[in-house]
Write an enzyme that holds these catalytic residues in place. Structure first.
Site, PDB file in Angstrom:
ATOM      1  N   LEU A 141      72.037 -30.157  52.249  1.00 38.44           N
ATOM      2  CA  LEU A 141      72.862 -29.085  53.008  1.00 38.44           C
ATOM      3  C   LEU A 141      72.933 -28.103  51.768  1.00 38.44           C
ATOM      4  O   LEU A 141      73.699 -28.259  51.035  1.00 38.44           O
ATOM      5  CB  LEU A 141      74.035 -29.506  53.343  1.00 38.44           C
ATOM      6  CG  LEU A 141      74.393 -30.125  54.621  1.00 38.44           C
ATOM      7  CD1 LEU A 141      75.584 -30.653  54.816  1.00 38.44           C
ATOM      8  CD2 LEU A 141      74.262 -28.942  55.603  1.00 38.44           C
ATOM      9  N   SER A 142      72.090 -26.808  52.027  1.00 36.26           N
ATOM     10  CA  SER A 142      72.424 -25.762  51.169  1.00 36.26           C
ATOM     11  C   SER A 142      73.852 -25.404  50.802  1.00 36.26           C
ATOM     12  O   SER A 142      74.721 -25.424  51.671  1.00 36.26           O
ATOM     13  CB  SER A 142      71.221 -24.580  51.389  1.00 36.26           C
ATOM     14  OG  SER A 142      70.181 -25.150  51.840  1.00 36.26           O
ATOM     15  N   SER A 143      73.632 -24.866  49.531  1.00 34.55           N
ATOM     16  CA  SER A 143      75.086 -24.448  49.265  1.00 34.55           C
ATOM     17  C   SER A 143      75.810 -23.211  50.252  1.00 34.55           C
ATOM     18  O   SER A 143      74.781 -22.481  50.746  1.00 34.55           O
ATOM     19  CB  SER A 143      75.067 -23.810  48.017  1.00 34.55           C
ATOM     20  OG  SER A 143      74.483 -22.543  47.804  1.00 34.55           O
TER      21      SER A 143
END
Length: 381
Positions: free
Chosen positions: A95-97
């Protein structure tokens, strides 16, 4: 199944939003993004197991066994991603920043009704945000992993969204639903796949991380035969799965050749640590270089290698002095100095002063600075 009442979820969610507010990360021109993130929070798309780096390896954090720890991993700081899949000890999906997701969506300039292609569905969170903005049946997301694709479909369905998740190679785009008004990748590439440009409408916009350090926004030309645009910001993403491999680290490269030179290194290393614009410029000029930095009692040190046979150590010895030791067929400390000097001679341009052009069916790709017609350009090989 995500336990929305897991300890700390609401508090950590509010804390992350407040941190982004304090830093000015919520874009004024795209208020829809903050509204979408509020309506579709990231924990609804996180798997039951995420992964934490313990300093030596990635260790699992299970929601049911450690709900508070799981919440900490799902809602870290604005610039920290949540690792959602590890294969052979390496992270392969995340889950990308939140800050980077928001920044890239702002760069996309997505409007209701646009047809949008996403490369790399992952957990489905980004596809959910896209679908909420574009509208029902306007988003196609391509995912190489069938397990991740199935999980993303379930999460999207539970959120009441009708984005389409297809299993395939993201570098090939998704021709059956082309053309698209917008294309966005959630993994880093070194070279822009021509399929992305060919499947985008003239005037359409492509957002992708490049080189695992920045993201670019390309606009497809009116004749569809090229695309060009500017670097938009920093974005550290994993590469596509085909590029995932264990690179040789400094210790391994160092063992392949003896030192051949030792000399004084005449400049302060601090900008290597503090100046993201310098680091980006060095990444453009020296794409094969890997640099690790660390402070000790004598100052800042750097370990540099090319993943193959060449290496250099820049060792602080106190009193503001640094010694360069290098080995292998290339003189990496010399190359670093030359590229650093070029950046200074150009006026120390920001990363936002760089751009990219892709043409000739993708055969010709290069990074330029200040002007796409300038002589200051670097081929992407």
């Amino acid at each position: 199944m995500v336990l929305t009442s897991a300890p700390g979820i609401d508090r950590r969610r509010r804390s992350l939003a407040a941190a982004m507010e304090q830093r000015g990360d919520w874009p004024e021109r795209s208020p829809w993004i903050r509204e979408a993130v509020y309506a579709l929070p990231r924990h609804r798309f996180a798997p039951d197991r995420v992964w934490r780096w313990d300093g030596h390896a990635y260790v699992p954090v299970d929601q049911r066994n450690d709900p508070a720890g799981w919440a900490r991993e799902v809602y870290p700081g604005p610039d920290t991603a949540t690792v959602t899949e590890v294969t052979d000890g390496l992270p392969t999906s995340s889950l990308s920043s939140q800050a980077v997701v928001v920044d890239m969506l702002d760069s996309l300039l997505l409007e209701p009704g646009h047809r949008v292609l996403e490369l790399g569905a992952g957990s489905g969170w980004n596809a959910a945000l896209l679908s909420r903005r574009a509208g029902p049946d306007r988003t196609v997301s391509v995912e190489a992993s069938s397990d991740l694709a199935q999980a993303a479909r379930r999460a999207l369905a539970e959120a009441g969204l009708t984005a389409h998740v297809e299993i395939g190679d993201g570098n090939q785009g998704w021709a059956p639903a082309a053309p698209y008004d917008r294309v966005i990748a959630t993994y880093a590439v070194e070279r822009i796949p021509w399929a992305w440009i060919a499947q985008t409408q003239p005037g359409g916009r492509i957002i992708t991380p490049w080189g695992r350090l920045g993201h670019v926004a390309l606009t497809v030309a009116a004749d569809g035969r090229s695309a060009t645009g500017w670097v938009q910001g920093l974005a550290q993403f994993m590469p596509d799965r085909g590029a995932l491999h264990r690179e040789s680290d400094f210790t391994q490269v160092r063992a392949r050749s003896e030192p051949v030179e030792e000399r004084a290194f005449p400049r302060d290393l601090t900008p290597l640590h503090d100046n993201a614009h310098l680091r980006f410029a060095l990444r453009v000029a020296l794409p094969y270089l890997r640099v690790t930095l660390a402070y000790d009692a004598d100052g800042l040190n750097a370990w540099i290698h090319d993943t193959e046979k060449s290496w250099a150590m820049l060792s602080a010895i106190g009193g503001g002095r640094t010694i360069a030791t290098q080995g292998g067929p290339r003189r990496l400390a010399d190359e670093l100095e030359t590229a650093w000097d070029t950046w200074l001679d150009l006026g120390s341009p920001d990363l936002y002063d760089f751009g990219m052009t892709v043409t000739d069916n993708g055969a010709t790709q290069y990074i330029w600075v200040n002007d796409s017609t300038t002589e200051h350009r670097w081929a992407i090989t």
